[in-house]
Motif scaffolding. Sequence first.
Motif, PDB file in Angstrom:
ATOM      1  N   THR A  67      14.962   2.541   8.965  1.00  0.00           N
ATOM      2  CA  THR A  67      15.004   2.164   7.551  1.00  0.00           C
ATOM      3  C   THR A  67      15.995   3.030   6.793  1.00  0.00           C
ATOM      4  O   THR A  67      16.783   2.528   5.978  1.00  0.00           O
ATOM      5  N   HIS A 150       7.616   3.349   0.295  1.00  0.00           N
ATOM      6  CA  HIS A 150       7.643   2.802   1.658  1.00  0.00           C
ATOM      7  C   HIS A 150       6.226   2.671   2.194  1.00  0.00           C
ATOM      8  O   HIS A 150       5.433   3.605   2.135  1.00  0.00           O
ATOM      9  N   ASP A 181       9.273  -1.820   0.090  1.00  0.00           N
ATOM     10  CA  ASP A 181       9.023  -2.909   1.036  1.00  0.00           C
ATOM     11  C   ASP A 181       7.729  -3.629   0.670  1.00  0.00           C
ATOM     12  O   ASP A 181       6.769  -3.024   0.192  1.00  0.00           O
ATOM     13  N   ALA A 233      11.642  -4.326   8.188  1.00  0.00           N
ATOM     14  CA  ALA A 233      11.237  -3.049   8.769  1.00  0.00           C
ATOM     15  C   ALA A 233       9.897  -3.241   9.462  1.00  0.00           C
ATOM     16  O   ALA A 233       9.020  -3.942   8.951  1.00  0.00           O
ATOM     17  N   VAL A 242      12.176  -4.959   3.196  1.00  0.00           N
ATOM     18  CA  VAL A 242      12.654  -3.934   2.275  1.00  0.00           C
ATOM     19  C   VAL A 242      13.610  -4.593   1.287  1.00  0.00           C
ATOM     20  O   VAL A 242      14.585  -5.238   1.695  1.00  0.00           O
TER      21      VAL A 242
END
Length: 249
Positions: A67, A150, A181, A233, A242
């Motif tokens: 990522t 995240h 995300d 991801a 994302v």
Amino acid sequence: MSAVKSGVRRLLGRAGFDIVRSTDSRGGVDDFIPFEATIRAAQAAGLSVGDYIDEIMNGTPGTTQSTIEELRALDVFTADPKTVLEVGPGSGRYLEKTLKECSPGRYEIYETAQPWANYLVDTFGVVSQPTAGSSLAPTPDGSVDLVQAHKVFNTVTFLCASRYFFEMARVTRPGGRIVFDVMTETCLGPATVRTWATQGGTGHDSYPAAMPRRTCVDLFETLDCSLEASFLAQMGVASTEVLVFRKKP
């Protein structure tokens, strides 16, 4: 170490995310990364906490780094953000790698699990802000160059995530970026839904949480933020998407 590894795998085997439980936790999240056990196990394995979570607990080496590399290719870090804010950094696995890519003068975190928040302050010198619901109230309007989250918004309710979106747009300066995300329809084909339902564990009230992609894009457009890019991801038995937004100058 095998006993510790077995325990944390049971806790996180189905999740693959970095959110932690605390007395201030909201949104129905009932899985967590135990602080002391994880720190000891990472040290015994000779790995950073973030790499330990990727390689041992989640069984997916390199997922965090991949990522970060995607974001690097999109020039998110080469824009040299002076101020970074992260919502729900948990154990800090994305935080640690972000700091290897850029050198912000200030890095704010909003983390409800106090042991992990204290660890991140002591280890990385970040600023831990007081958390209250879905608010980023301690951070002034238009003061942050990069806002990120995240493996957070696929673990909370739709309204909790939406409220954070408004706050993230508020604190981002013109020209700054917002990265997070979500589990969009791109990630939820019939085969994936079947896998989540049959192999992804029992889940709980808010995980895994879906979020319509169009809802995100349209909402941020009304907040003067345009979608620059997106990519998938890995998370748990499937993936999240994302999204990278830039706030209009």
